[in-house]
Design a protein around this motif. Structure first.
Motif, PDB file in Angstrom:
ATOM      1  N   VAL A  78      -4.894   4.214   6.249  1.00  0.00           N
ATOM      2  CA  VAL A  78      -4.865   3.499   5.063  1.00  0.00           C
ATOM      3  C   VAL A  78      -5.299   2.028   5.644  1.00  0.00           C
ATOM      4  O   VAL A  78      -4.916   0.951   5.126  1.00  0.00           O
ATOM      5  CB  VAL A  78      -3.492   3.453   4.371  1.00  0.00           C
ATOM      6  N   ALA A  80      -7.505  -4.700   2.424  1.00  0.00           N
ATOM      7  CA  ALA A  80      -7.727  -5.283   1.287  1.00  0.00           C
ATOM      8  C   ALA A  80      -6.479  -6.040   0.706  1.00  0.00           C
ATOM      9  O   ALA A  80      -6.914  -7.017  -0.248  1.00  0.00           O
ATOM     10  CB  ALA A  80      -8.279  -4.502   0.463  1.00  0.00           C
ATOM     11  N   SER A  81      -5.350  -5.569   0.646  1.00  0.00           N
ATOM     12  CA  SER A  81      -4.259  -6.208   0.384  1.00  0.00           C
ATOM     13  C   SER A  81      -3.663  -7.251   0.931  1.00  0.00           C
ATOM     14  O   SER A  81      -2.654  -7.902   0.494  1.00  0.00           O
ATOM     15  CB  SER A  81      -3.306  -5.157  -0.186  1.00  0.00           C
ATOM     16  N   GLN A 103       0.580   3.743  -3.119  1.00  0.00           N
ATOM     17  CA  GLN A 103      -0.128   5.331  -2.856  1.00  0.00           C
ATOM     18  C   GLN A 103       1.024   6.403  -2.645  1.00  0.00           C
ATOM     19  O   GLN A 103       0.484   7.421  -2.414  1.00  0.00           O
ATOM     20  CB  GLN A 103      -1.136   4.943  -2.074  1.00  0.00           C
ATOM     21  N   VAL A 148       0.938  -1.245   0.093  1.00  0.00           N
ATOM     22  CA  VAL A 148      -0.017   0.030   0.140  1.00  0.00           C
ATOM     23  C   VAL A 148       0.887   1.301  -0.057  1.00  0.00           C
ATOM     24  O   VAL A 148       0.621   2.449  -0.727  1.00  0.00           O
ATOM     25  CB  VAL A 148      -0.871   0.017   1.251  1.00  0.00           C
ATOM     26  N   GLU A 186      -7.379  -0.076   2.858  1.00  0.00           N
ATOM     27  CA  GLU A 186      -6.508  -0.439   2.011  1.00  0.00           C
ATOM     28  C   GLU A 186      -5.482  -1.787   2.352  1.00  0.00           C
ATOM     29  O   GLU A 186      -5.306  -2.686   1.509  1.00  0.00           O
ATOM     30  CB  GLU A 186      -5.689   0.568   1.364  1.00  0.00           C
TER      31      GLU A 186
END
Length: 168
Positions: free
Chosen positions: A157, A163-164, A137, A133, A160
């Protein structure tokens, strides 16, 4: 008298030496590092006023980040180098890993050998996901807790990273 001293178990006083002073080695190392920095650093032209605002902005951003080194997950760990850090809810992200779910599902004691192995794997997975991430980003680092003395906002974050987690 000297022959008698040589035959003893103890080392005679005239043969003993003091250990070399480590501070001189450290001082020479720091001195050479300082000189290298001075040589590399550009010197402003006399009478230039346009660089003054840039220098003041740079000096204002040097300190100010309130962090603890153990709260760093990935990226830069020196608070003086931070430009755009991010923050995650570490407990939430750690609970979202497959290893911690397995630990809870199988009711494994976290202090047991298998529990410690699973927790360390979860920590490694969180670090890899945070790094993905961070790189995608454009953040300079990811922290568990971070704040700035002038109350500037820090990007959150957590979503994110969760999700990763499957990709890491």
């Amino acid at each position: 008298m000297r022959d008698e001293l040589r035959n003893t178990c103890c080392v005679p006083l005239y043969k003993t030496r003091s250990k070399p002073d480590m501070t001189t080695k450290k001082q020479s190392c720091w001195l050479s590092l300082s000189l290298a920095i001075l040589i590399i650093a550009p010197t402003p032209a006399l009478g230039s006023t346009s660089d003054h605002g840039l220098i003041a902005e740079f000096e204002g951003s040097l300190g100010g980040w309130r962090v603890r080194s153990r709260d760093n997950i990935c990226g830069l760990s020196n608070p003086r180098q931070l430009t755009q850090p991010a923050r995650v809810n570490y407990k939430q992200v750690l609970r979202a890993t497959e290893e911690m779910k397995d630990l809870v599902r199988r009711n494994i004691d976290p202090s047991s050998a298998e529990g410690q192995i699973l927790r360390q794997r979860a920590v490694d997975r969180v670090r890899r996901a945070s790094s993905l991430v961070m790189q995608s980003q454009g953040y300079c680092s990811v922290w568990k807790r971070i704040s700035h003395k002038d109350a500037r906002s820090v990007a959150e974050v957590t979503g994110e990273v969760v999700a990763s987690l499957s990709a890491a």
